[in-house]
Structure formats: C-alpha cells, structure tokens
Design a protein around this motif. Structure first.
Motif, short mmCIF file in Angstrom:
data_model
loop_
_atom_site.label_atom_id
_atom_site.label_comp_id
_atom_site.label_asym_id
_atom_site.label_seq_id
_atom_site.Cartn_x
_atom_site.Cartn_y
_atom_site.Cartn_z
N GLY A 1 0.82 -1.21 0.00
CA GLY A 1 0.00 0.00 0.00
C GLY A 1 0.85 1.26 0.00
O GLY A 1 0.55 2.23 -0.71
N TYR A 2 1.90 1.25 0.79
CA TYR A 2 2.84 2.39 0.86
C TYR A 2 3.50 2.62 -0.49
O TYR A 2 3.56 3.75 -0.99
CB TYR A 2 3.87 2.10 1.95
CG TYR A 2 5.10 2.98 1.94
CD1 TYR A 2 4.99 4.36 2.06
CD2 TYR A 2 6.37 2.42 1.85
CE1 TYR A 2 6.13 5.17 2.07
CE2 TYR A 2 7.50 3.21 1.87
CZ TYR A 2 7.39 4.58 1.98
OH TYR A 2 8.51 5.37 1.99
N ALA A 3 4.01 1.53 -1.10
CA ALA A 3 4.71 1.65 -2.38
C ALA A 3 3.78 2.16 -3.48
O ALA A 3 4.16 3.02 -4.29
CB ALA A 3 5.32 0.30 -2.77
N MET A 4 2.54 1.66 -3.50
CA MET A 4 1.59 2.10 -4.51
C MET A 4 1.16 3.55 -4.26
O MET A 4 0.94 4.31 -5.21
CB MET A 4 0.37 1.19 -4.54
CG MET A 4 0.67 -0.25 -4.97
SD MET A 4 1.57 -0.37 -6.53
CE MET A 4 0.47 0.49 -7.65
N ALA A 5 1.05 3.93 -2.98
CA ALA A 5 0.68 5.32 -2.67
C ALA A 5 1.75 6.29 -3.16
O ALA A 5 1.43 7.38 -3.63
CB ALA A 5 0.47 5.47 -1.16
N LEU A 6 3.01 5.89 -3.05
CA LEU A 6 4.09 6.73 -3.56
C LEU A 6 3.91 6.98 -5.06
O LEU A 6 4.05 8.11 -5.54
CB LEU A 6 5.45 6.06 -3.31
CG LEU A 6 5.98 6.07 -1.88
CD1 LEU A 6 7.26 5.24 -1.79
CD2 LEU A 6 6.26 7.50 -1.41
N LEU A 7 3.59 5.90 -5.78
CA LEU A 7 3.41 6.03 -7.23
C LEU A 7 2.20 6.89 -7.58
O LEU A 7 2.28 7.79 -8.42
CB LEU A 7 3.23 4.64 -7.85
CG LEU A 7 4.43 3.91 -8.43
CD1 LEU A 7 3.97 2.65 -9.12
CD2 LEU A 7 5.19 4.79 -9.40
N ILE A 8 1.07 6.59 -6.93
CA ILE A 8 -0.20 7.20 -7.33
C ILE A 8 -0.33 8.63 -6.83
O ILE A 8 -0.73 9.53 -7.58
CB ILE A 8 -1.37 6.33 -6.82
CG1 ILE A 8 -1.33 4.96 -7.50
CG2 ILE A 8 -2.71 7.02 -7.07
CD1 ILE A 8 -2.26 3.94 -6.87
N PHE B 1 -5.06 11.22 5.88
CA PHE B 1 -4.61 9.87 6.21
C PHE B 1 -3.72 9.30 5.12
O PHE B 1 -2.83 8.50 5.40
CB PHE B 1 -5.82 8.98 6.48
CG PHE B 1 -6.65 9.46 7.64
CD1 PHE B 1 -6.20 9.30 8.94
CD2 PHE B 1 -7.85 10.12 7.43
CE1 PHE B 1 -6.94 9.76 10.02
CE2 PHE B 1 -8.60 10.59 8.50
CZ PHE B 1 -8.14 10.41 9.79
N ILE B 2 -3.96 9.72 3.88
CA ILE B 2 -3.06 9.31 2.80
C ILE B 2 -1.67 9.88 3.04
O ILE B 2 -0.65 9.18 2.87
CB ILE B 2 -3.61 9.76 1.43
CG1 ILE B 2 -4.87 8.96 1.08
CG2 ILE B 2 -2.55 9.58 0.34
CD1 ILE B 2 -5.60 9.47 -0.15
N ALA B 3 -1.61 11.13 3.45
CA ALA B 3 -0.31 11.76 3.74
C ALA B 3 0.39 11.05 4.90
O ALA B 3 1.59 10.76 4.83
CB ALA B 3 -0.51 13.24 4.08
N LEU B 4 -0.37 10.74 5.96
CA LEU B 4 0.21 10.00 7.08
C LEU B 4 0.63 8.60 6.65
O LEU B 4 1.64 8.07 7.13
CB LEU B 4 -0.80 9.91 8.22
CG LEU B 4 -1.06 11.19 9.01
CD1 LEU B 4 -2.24 11.01 9.97
CD2 LEU B 4 0.20 11.60 9.77
N GLY B 5 -0.14 8.01 5.74
CA GLY B 5 0.17 6.67 5.25
C GLY B 5 1.44 6.61 4.42
O GLY B 5 1.97 5.53 4.17
N ILE B 6 1.92 7.74 3.97
CA ILE B 6 3.20 7.82 3.26
C ILE B 6 4.32 8.19 4.23
O ILE B 6 5.42 7.63 4.17
CB ILE B 6 3.12 8.82 2.10
CG1 ILE B 6 2.15 8.30 1.03
CG2 ILE B 6 4.51 9.07 1.50
CD1 ILE B 6 1.86 9.28 -0.08
#
Length: 375
Positions: free
Chosen positions: A68-75, A172-177
């Motif tokens: 999830g972290y790796a995909m969030a970086l991309l997206i 939460f997306i920002a925190l998730g990264i």
C-alpha cells in the motif's frame, strides 16, 4: 472501468479449512506462552532477546505490508493514476501485514499486560529508536484501518458516511506515506545500535536507507505476486498490462540498491568476507543473487510482458528482501558469549498460525468485500 466487487463463492474451502487447522494447533502453543511465559515455547535468551516473531512477523511482515505504501508513492506522490486499480488490494495486504505484526509484538513482549506503557508520556524515552518504531507502526495500523474503511462502508451501503470520510482522506493518505518512511528506515537504524555484534557484511551507517529502498521494491513485488495468484485462482479483471509496466521500476531500483550495497561493503574493506565460504558469506551472496537474477530478467521488456517470468521474478525479489532482513536481525547477528539461537517448534507454529490468519482473512475479504475488479 467497473467498480470493485466482491468475488463471492464459498468461504470454507479446503485452503481455508487447512489454515484454520493450523491456527487451532498454534493456539495451543499460544495459550502455553501466555500461561507459562516466553521460555515455555521459545528459544529466546539474554543473548537473543528476539527471534522469528520479531525477525519474520514484524521486520519481514511489515515489509510485505508495504504494498500500500509503495503504490501510494506512485499514485499520490508521482501522480501515476493509471495504477489506481491496484491500490485497494495493496492496501488490504498492508492492513493484514501491519495488524498481524502488531499482534506478533504483543505476543513477543514479556510483560504484555503493560504494553500500554509505550503510549504513556511519563514512560517515554525520546532517545529510543524502538520507541519511534513502536509509535509509528501503531499509528500506521490505525491509519490503514481508516484508509480501508470506505470499503466497509460500500459493503454496508453507507454512501453518505463514505463521502464524508473521503473529504478528509487526504490527511490519512499523507500520514500513510510519512509513517512507513519513518519506521521502515528506523528498523534499519535499530541494527546500527548492534555495532560489532552484527557482521560487517550487514552493519553499516546506511542501514536506514537500505531498509527503506528494500521495503519499497518488496512492496511492489508483493503487489505483483498477489495479483498474479489472484488472477489465476479467481475471475478478476486482467491487470497484466499494468503489472508489466509496474515491473519496469524493478531493474533500476534494484540496480541502485545493489550499487549502494556492494560499494558500501567494498569501501569499508569487508567484501572479502562474502567469499570465505562460511554461512554468513554464503547468505550474503544468496541474498544478492536473488536480486541480480530478476534485475537481469526484467531489464528486457519481453520478459516484463511474460506473466510467468514476472511472477517468478516477484518471488525472487520477495525472497531476497526476506533473506536480507533475516540476515540483519538473526543470521548476521552474534551477541558473543557462546549464545546460539534456533526457533523452537512453538515459535514456528505460532508464526504459522499468524500467517494462517492472514490467508483466511484474505479469502474472506476478497469474497465478501469489494476489493477486486471482476472479469
């Protein structure tokens, strides 16, 4: 593109029932651990205060959970929206990996009934790397459940609640990264403290950077592995084009990692240890060979379009990342004083039980919740 949908089907399949059996067996040893203490089921000691519950369930398990972290970086950071169909399965994998890592920590802590002290300000040690890891992982587990909540709300038909949550989801997306970036690097920092107890093949001031890079390519590899398995077993939309493009990241990321890895060992004058023919040298070579092979394979575009080669490459990368973390925390670690460690049967079976929970949860989630796009 169609919305994600539950795949449906029976829950109590042979795979599910087999995992349930393994879980039941593990519960015996888990009960023994909580009734009689760690010594009743583990081979941990003053020399080896951690074993496979930390090395595998936490250090490796959270890296598996970095899809999830790796995909969030991309997206969300690199604005690659084309990969968005992969985000929900990746987020689910992260949810399992981190939640069960938290369970493993609870099992591993000697005085588990006082684990809440971690969050009491008057007991905090601001100089402790372990404190930062514990707080960040704990916070990230909460963030993951919040990020995944829209999936439950869709299932429940709570559209208004989903829309309200989505208005603040960017926080939460920002925190998730941010949080995985902090604690994955800090998992490497923890072994800097080991100093001479960790073999020079793994000890380096660059451990935080190496742990961070490795968790990202392990995250991408887990996404490909999960998608490949699911597409063979279930009727989901064909994502081979997206996976092929995603795999193009591997050769360059692995090449950067290996250059840093070998240059660091060579500059410090310890590269010769890799060729002594002993266990540590052989594990160092195997760990890096498992990265060199898929790197070479995936540099060729034709192989990235080959589902079999892509799947095997992902497995090799996952094994390489797993071995690197095992080497850092167990195989390359020597506390001296004649201390030795090999996991007891109880430790292994409790870990098997934790993995079984993850597999059963995966099967239930994809069949009852909107995770995948159906074919």
């Amino acid at each position: 593109m169609k919305e994600e949908q539950p795949l449906g089907g029976k829950i109590f399949t042979p795979t599910f029932l087999f995992c349930l059996l393994l879980l039941i067996i593990s519960l015996f040893f888990l009960a023994k651990r909580f009734m009689y203490g760690l010594g009743a089921v583990t081979n941990m000691s003053d020399g080896y205060p951690w074993g496979i519950w930390i090395a595998f369930d936490v250090v490796v398990g959270t890296a598996f959970g970095c899809g999830g972290y790796a995909m969030a970086l991309l997206i969300y950071i690199f604005n690659k929206g084309e990969y968005h169909p992969l985000i929900r399965p990746a987020l689910m994998t992260s949810l399992f990996g981190y939640s069960l890592a938290g369970l493993a920590v609870f099992i591993d802590v000697g005085r588990y009934w006082q684990i809440y002290n971690i969050f009491l300000p008057w007991y905090l040690n601001p100089n402790s790397v372990l404190l930062e890891v514990a707080i960040c992982i704990g916070a990230y587990v909460v963030v993951l459940w919040i990020e995944f909540t829209p999936t439950f709300l869709i299932k429940l038909g709570a559209d208004n609640a989903k829309k309200s949550l989505e208005k603040i989801m960017f926080v939460f997306i920002a925190l998730g990264i941010l949080l995985p970036t902090m604690h994955q690097s800090s998992l490497g920092t923890m072994m800097i403290v080991a100093g001479s107890k960790l073999s020079p093949l793994w000890w380096t001031g660059l451990l935080p950077l190496l742990f961070l890079i490795s968790c990202i390519f392990m995250g991408y590899a887990i996404v490909i592995f999960e998608a490949s398995i699911s597409s063979q077993r279930f009727k989901i939309a064909d994502e081979s084009r997206i996976l092929s493009k995603l795999s193009g990241i591997f050769p360059y990321m692995i090449a950067i990692y290996l250059v840093i890895r070998f240059a660091d060992v060579a500059i410090r004058g310890h590269l010769g240890l890799a060729f002594r023919g002993d266990l540590m040298g052989n594990m160092f070579l195997l760990e890096n060979l498992l990265l060199l092979i898929p790197m070479g394979i995936l540099f060729m575009p034709a192989n990235r379009n080959n589902a079999r080669m892509l799947f095997l490459s992902a497995i090799s990368i996952i094994l390489a990342g797993t071995l690197y973390r095992f080497n850092c925390y167990l195989i390359g670690f020597d506390p001296g004083g004649g201390w030795k460690y090999f996991p007891a049967a109880g430790e292994i079976l409790i870990t098997v039980g934790i993995v079984s929970i993850e597999i059963m949860a995966f099967l239930w989630f994809i069949k009852r919740l909107p995770i995948f796009h159906r074919a």
